[in-house]
Structures are given as structure tokens and as C-alpha cells.
Design an enzyme around this catalytic site. Structure first.
Site, PDB file in Angstrom:
ATOM      1  N   GLU A 187      48.668  66.550  66.674  1.00  0.00           N
ATOM      2  CA  GLU A 187      47.949  67.711  66.143  1.00  0.00           C
ATOM      3  C   GLU A 187      48.190  68.942  67.013  1.00  0.00           C
ATOM      4  O   GLU A 187      48.476  70.033  66.523  1.00  0.00           O
ATOM      5  CB  GLU A 187      46.431  67.434  66.118  1.00  0.00           C
ATOM      6  CG  GLU A 187      45.984  66.364  65.144  1.00  0.00           C
ATOM      7  CD  GLU A 187      45.930  64.985  65.755  1.00  0.00           C
ATOM      8  OE1 GLU A 187      46.716  64.692  66.685  1.00  0.00           O
ATOM      9  OE2 GLU A 187      45.111  64.169  65.303  1.00  0.00           O
ATOM     10  N   GLY A 226      40.508  62.332  79.484  1.00  0.00           N
ATOM     11  CA  GLY A 226      40.462  63.462  78.550  1.00  0.00           C
ATOM     12  C   GLY A 226      39.049  63.989  78.338  1.00  0.00           C
ATOM     13  O   GLY A 226      38.791  65.195  78.433  1.00  0.00           O
ATOM     14  N   HIS A 238      14.491  70.822  59.362  1.00  0.00           N
ATOM     15  CA  HIS A 238      14.484  71.104  57.927  1.00  0.00           C
ATOM     16  C   HIS A 238      15.582  70.331  57.217  1.00  0.00           C
ATOM     17  O   HIS A 238      15.964  70.672  56.097  1.00  0.00           O
ATOM     18  CB  HIS A 238      14.642  72.609  57.698  1.00  0.00           C
ATOM     19  CG  HIS A 238      13.505  73.370  58.299  1.00  0.00           C
ATOM     20  ND1 HIS A 238      12.328  73.611  57.614  1.00  0.00           N
ATOM     21  CD2 HIS A 238      13.329  73.875  59.543  1.00  0.00           C
ATOM     22  CE1 HIS A 238      11.493  74.265  58.416  1.00  0.00           C
ATOM     23  NE2 HIS A 238      12.073  74.429  59.587  1.00  0.00           N
ATOM     24  N   LYS A 252      46.803  56.349  64.934  1.00  0.00           N
ATOM     25  CA  LYS A 252      47.886  57.270  65.318  1.00  0.00           C
ATOM     26  C   LYS A 252      49.226  56.670  64.908  1.00  0.00           C
ATOM     27  O   LYS A 252      50.084  57.352  64.338  1.00  0.00           O
ATOM     28  CB  LYS A 252      47.899  57.475  66.839  1.00  0.00           C
ATOM     29  CG  LYS A 252      46.852  58.416  67.373  1.00  0.00           C
ATOM     30  CD  LYS A 252      47.113  58.661  68.864  1.00  0.00           C
ATOM     31  CE  LYS A 252      45.939  59.318  69.541  1.00  0.00           C
ATOM     32  NZ  LYS A 252      46.063  59.417  70.984  1.00  0.00           N
TER      33      LYS A 252
HETATM   34  O1  F6P Z   1      43.054  60.385  70.513  1.00  0.00           O
HETATM   35  C1  F6P Z   1      42.087  60.421  71.496  1.00  0.00           C
HETATM   36  C2  F6P Z   1      42.538  61.219  72.666  1.00  0.00           C
HETATM   37  O2  F6P Z   1      43.467  60.510  73.406  1.00  0.00           O
HETATM   38  C3  F6P Z   1      41.353  61.621  73.530  1.00  0.00           C
HETATM   39  O3  F6P Z   1      40.975  60.645  74.410  1.00  0.00           O
HETATM   40  C4  F6P Z   1      41.855  62.873  74.149  1.00  0.00           C
HETATM   41  O4  F6P Z   1      40.809  63.643  74.675  1.00  0.00           O
HETATM   42  C5  F6P Z   1      42.525  63.521  72.966  1.00  0.00           C
HETATM   43  O5  F6P Z   1      43.130  62.451  72.279  1.00  0.00           O
HETATM   44  C6  F6P Z   1      43.550  64.565  73.294  1.00  0.00           C
HETATM   45  O6  F6P Z   1      44.572  64.084  74.121  1.00  0.00           O
HETATM   46  P1  F6P Z   1      45.546  65.052  74.863  1.00  0.00           P
HETATM   47  O7  F6P Z   1      44.759  65.907  75.782  1.00  0.00           O
HETATM   48  O8  F6P Z   1      46.510  64.175  75.593  1.00  0.00           O
HETATM   49  O9  F6P Z   1      46.243  65.898  73.828  1.00  0.00           O
END
Ligand code: F6P
Length: 550
Positions: A212, A267, A384, A512
Site C-alpha cells: 500500500e 511497527g 448518542h 498479504k
Molecule cells: O501488516 C501489518 C504491518 O506489518 C504492521 O505491523 C506495520 O505497522 C504495518 O504493517 C506497516 O509496515 P511498514 O512500516 O513496514 O510499512
């Protein structure tokens, strides 16, 4: 390895839970005028009232005995000492070193990590000062006005939550934006409002392999080039936060523009590292240091306070009590502060990615429930929406009310109203309203006996519903740092009790992997038959509809 349910305290708690049936919070308060004084704690500027929990002194003793038997003291020492507390990835978890203000070294694998941490903080200071002061310029020589953080999960939720939470301290010229979703709408909507000449992108990714983030970063780079910038101009508009220098260079970001962190920073625990750059740009390095100090004060409290006076331990053991003995597997976070509107979302990752596990540390299946479902919204909005279920539903949902006594935007009596609502909700949840009380109330309101009998069941509140209240003077860098560290340690203590690894996240991998192969199939555009019938059907239907559209 002894599992939690085999500990004698666990078994005693099971027996005690049965004995507790019929004990109500109302009675506990009525019979003990000192309850509020006895069930409260203070640490790092935070005050915790945990008197509105379904516990007696016996419950409390047994919960502390469980913490002791599960070796919370040894495990927290291992955490702070840089031991491999994440064995499935062979790593320490040293987020506490990132905010270590003591001047003492922190050693892991024979190396003191403090010099590199302090060096990166110094680089972040220089860079953020330049951007804030208007010295760092875009390729046309203009000052930066907008900063877009591209990241997801821990590389998004923490900085986004904290930047919002400390909005009262934000820089006048710099607008912070966060793009996480791979849905093109997120990037497109954000960029629509921005001028490429004055926009700085932060690509935040620990691994620099996250699909992403890389997709959004590539599209953002293309947007900059389409606006007239040349490849050579990219370095004025892109910086990276990562542990992976090779991948950062491969993407086309000059390593000079990379702020590093390390594999022992998880992370979801990375906000204190270079991942905090959006927050640093917004509030400045001096205030970010206050944020680190707040967290460090909570670390010191967690490290040194005895179990019976230790706030993270208290919150964790209460969660264990409800999650494992009351079978109540949902936990509401209700911040009565608009600045904290992303705090529940941040805590969702922190707690659910950490403690959503089904195996013990040794890989055997767990024999008890693990992490609860965490959710929430800022008060008073929730009142609410879903508070109906909290008050009269069939599920018992322990709630954390979080409330600053001082508003950073005082308007008329708004803050009084906010506080009143917060205190009223915890009182209502705890006290409820009995049939007798309602009868008197309805009689005085002039209801006939028939009407009263028809409505009384609907209008009764059972009460006896637990909550904590965490209070602070105001939401500022220091109190926010302490609050986040409080929950980090709470989650850690829970993991110790359940004997699970809170620092890995294998559960995100399968989706993934599958997404990668399905994306190839979608781009090839041919009908598929290699999945189950539902997945085949959905892919083929989407292909057909997309072709029709084309
Ligand atoms: O998919 C989960 C994850 O690995 C999280 O633990 C992490 O915070 C996030 O994706 C983002 O990972 P990165 O910082 O390596 O892009």
C-alpha cells in the site's frame, strides 16, 4: 512451561469469580466509604480511578498474586534490558530506549543503542527546524506548506493520532496530511487540495516493502513529476523513514534524506522513533522531547513501582479479570476529548495486533482467551450511538473513560458539560436504576400504575457495569506521551499473563500473500478456477464488470 490456567492464582480466581456472583458495585460502594481512596493510583501526571470495577480486596489480592506467579517482574526486566522478548522474530523490543532520558546506556546484543538513537533525534531536529523555519524549500524555491505522510499501520496510526491529539500545538504554516489506504481515493482526495511546489512527502515504512505504502509513494512521485518537477527535484520533496536503506535507494530516495530506525522497534511501537517525524514537524522538536519525557516517566513508574501500585499492571489485571473470568471480550475506549479522536483506532492496532494470538510462547494452543476487541469514539458522540448497549445490553463492556480537566479551547461552559457527561456515564453504568427507584420516579411524574408496569422493565438499568477513569490536567505532549506508554505497558503485562508473544504479527501475512497472487490474476484479466468457488466467483465477476466498464 506452566500455562496461565495452571497457576494456583488463576484457579483461585475462578472459584472467587463464582463467589462474587450477587456482589454489586452499588453495595461495595455503600459498604465502604474509602473505596475511591483505596482504588486509585497516580503516575507520570495521570490519575487513575479504578474503584468502579467489580473487585473486592480479595479479587485485587488474587489478581496481584496472578501477576506475581506469571513473573511480570522478571518479564518487564527482560523488556527493559534489551533481551529477545520477541523470539519468533529473534528481536528485542526497545521502544523504551527510544524515549530513554536517563543518560544511561541501553544494551542489546552487546551494543549500546543510545548513541544511534540520539544521533537520529539530532538529525530530525535539524531537518524539522529547517522545514518549520522555511529554510527547506521545494524545487521552485518555495517554502513547504503541506506535509503528506505516506504509511500504513504503525507507520500511520501513531503519528496521525498524536499529530491530531496535539493539534493545539501545531505549526501555523504546516498542514499535515496522512495517506494510508491503497484505495486511490485517499491519495487523490488529499492531493487535490495541494500544490506540488510546496508539498513534502514522508514515505514511512519500517520494511519499505509494504504494498500500500509503495503504491501510494510511487503515485505521489508521479504526481510531482507530472506537475513539472524533474527526477533531480525529487530529493527536495521526498524523505523516507525506514530500517531498509537498500529499498529506500531503490525507490529513488537519496539515503541522505532517510531517517533510520532499527529492527528492535516494532511497527506499532515506532511513534517514538523517526516515524514520529510528522509529529515533530507539527509541534517542533522541543515539544517532541516533552512527549518522550512523559513516556519515560511512565516507563520509570512501570519499571520501579511495586505490582500493587503499578498503573499499567492495574489496568492489565483488570482486563484479565473481565476477559478471562467474566467472559467479557470487548473493551471500550472513551476519550472525552476531541483531540483524542484517533486514540481508539491507534489502540486497536496496539492491542489487537499485539495480543490477538492463539498460541502460547512455546507454540502450543492457548487454553484461555487472549486479547479483547478494542473500539471506541470520542465522548460524547458515543453516548448518542452505542451507549444504549453499554447500559442495557446483554454484554458487559468494561470501559476506559479518559478525560482532561482543562480544555485547550475553552468556550463558554462546554468543558463543564463534557466533564459532567463523562462522570455521569461512569456513575450510570455503575449504579444503574432499580425497579423501586423507577417506581418512585414514575409515580412522582404522574404515571398510572398500568403505564408504569408496562414501561418499568424497559426503563430499568441493571448497573454494576465496570469502568476506569483516567484523568489528566490537559492533553499536552507530556501527558500524551505518558498515556500512550501506559497502554503499551498494559498490553505487555496482559501478554505476560497469557504467555503470548505481543511483538510479532504473523496473522497479517496470509492475506498479504493471497492478495499478491490475486492481484496478478486481476491484472492478467483471465477467468480463474484455482481458488474456492466463492473466491473464483468474486474474482471472475469483478473481471467481467470491469471489462464491461472498459
Ligand atoms: O501488516 C501489518 C504491518 O506489518 C504492521 O505491523 C506495520 O505497522 C504495518 O504493517 C506497516 O509496515 P511498514 O512500516 O513496514 O510499512
Amino acid at each position: 512451561m506452566t500455562q496461565p490456567i495452571d497457576l494456583s492464582a488463576w484457579q483461585e480466581l475462578s472459584v472467587h469469580y463464582a463467589e462474587m456472583q450477587g456482589t454489586t458495585l452499588r453495595d461495595l460502594f455503600a459498604n465502604d466509604q474509602t473505596r475511591y481512596q483505596r482504588y486509585q493510583q497516580q503516575a507520570a501526571g495521570l490519575f487513575l480511578d479504578f474503584s468502579k470495577n467489580n473487585i473486592t480486596d480479595r479479587t485485587w489480592q488474587l489478581l496481584l498474586k496472578l501477576a506475581d506467579q506469571a513473573q511480570v517482574v522478571d518479564r518487564k526486566a527482560a523488556l527493559f534490558n534489551g533481551e529477545i522478548v520477541n523470539p519468533t522474530e529473534g528481536r528485542a523490543a526497545l521502544h523504551t530506549a527510544l524515549r530513554n532520558r536517563s543518560g544511561n546506556p541501553v544494551i542489546t546484543g552487546g551494543t549500546d543503542v543510545m548513541p544511534s538513537i540520539l544521533a537520529v533525534l539530532q538529525r530530525l531536529r535539524i531537518f524539522s527546524d529547517r522545514v518549520r523555519e522555511g529554510d527547506w524549500r521545494g524545487y521552485k524555491g518555495q517554502m513547504i506548506t503541506d506535509v503528506v505522510n505516506i504509511g500504513i499501520g504503525g507507520s500511520d496510526l501513531g503519528p496521525l493520532m498524536a499529530t491530531e491529539a496535539l493539534g493545539a500545538f501545531a505549526h501555523d504554516r504546516l498542514n499535515l496530511h496522512f495517506v494510508s489506504n491503497v484505495d486511490g481515493t485517499h491519495l487523490a482526495k488529499t492531493l487535490k487540495k495541494l500544490n506540488a511546489d510546496t508539498t513534502l512527502f514522508i514515505v514511512a515504512s519500517k520494511t519499505f516493502t509494504t504494498q500500500e505504502t509503495l503504491s501510494n509513494a510511487h503515485s505521489a512521485k508521479q504526481w510531482l513529476l507530472d506537475a513539472g518537477a524533474a527526477e533531480a527535484d525529487v530529493s527536495k520533496h521526498f524523505v523516507a523513514l525506514s530500517t531498509n536503506i537498500e529499498k529506500v535507494s531503490e525507490f529513488g530516495i537519496n539515503p541522505k534524506n532517510m531517517f533510520e530506525f532499527w529492527d528492535w522497534v516494532g511497527g506499532r511501537y515506532s511513534l517514538w522513533s523517526a516515524i514520529g517525524l510528522p509529529l515533530i514537524l507539527s509541534i517542533g522538536m522541543d515539544r517532541f522531547e516533552q512527549f518522550l519525557i512523559g513516556a519515560h516517566e511512565m516507563d520509570e513508574h512501570f519499571k520501579h513501582a511495586p505490582l500493587d501500585q503499578n498503573m499499567p499492571v492495574t489496568l492489565a489485571m483488570l482486563t484479565v479479570w473481565y476477559n478471562n473470568f467474566h467472559d467479557s471480550n470487548s473493551h471500550l475506549i472513551a476519550p472525552y476529548d476531541q483531540y483524542l479522536h484517533r486514540f481508539p483506532a491507534y489502540l486497536q492496532q496496539l492491542t489487537m495486533e499485539s495480543n490477538g494470538k492463539s498460541v502460547h510462547q512455546d507454540g502450543s494452543a492457548v487454553s484461555c482467551a487472549t486479547g479483547p476487541i478494542v473500539w471506541g469514539e470520542p465522548g460524547t458522540n458515543g453516548q448518542h450511538a452505542y451507549f444504549q448497549l453499554l447500559h442495557q445490553g446483554t454484554h458487559i463492556i468494561p470501559t476506559d473513560f479518559i478525560v482532561p480537566v482543562e480544555s485547550l479551547n475553552p468556550i463558554g461552559n462546554h468543558h463543564e458539560l463534557l466533564l459532567a457527561n463523562c462522570f455521569a456515564q461512569s456513575e450510570a453504568l455503575m449504579m444503574g436504576k432499580s425497579g423501586e427507584e423507577l417506581t418512585l420516579e414514575m409515580q412522582s411524574e404522574g404515571y398510572s400504575n398500568d403505564e408504569k408496569d408496562r414501561l418499568i422493565g424497559h426503563r430499568t438499568f441493571s448497573g454494576n457495569r465496570p469502568s476506569n477513569t483516567i484523568m489528566m490536567q490537559r492533553i499536552d505532549p507530556k501527558s500524551l506521551g505518558a498515556l500512550i506508554a501506559l497502554y503499551e505497558h498494559k498490553v505487555f503485562v496482559e501478554s505476560v499473563i497469557w504467555n503470548i508473544n505481543p511483538f510479532d504479527q504473523w496473522g497479517v501475512e496470509l492475506g498479504k500473500q493471497l492478495a499478491k497472487s490475486i492481484q496478478t490474476e486481476l491484472s492478467e484479466g483471465k477467468s480463474v478456477s484455482s481458488h474456492d468457488s466463492s473466491t473464483n466467483g468474486l474474482i471472475n465477476r469483478a473481471l467481467k464488470l470491469r471489462n464491461l466498464q472498459a
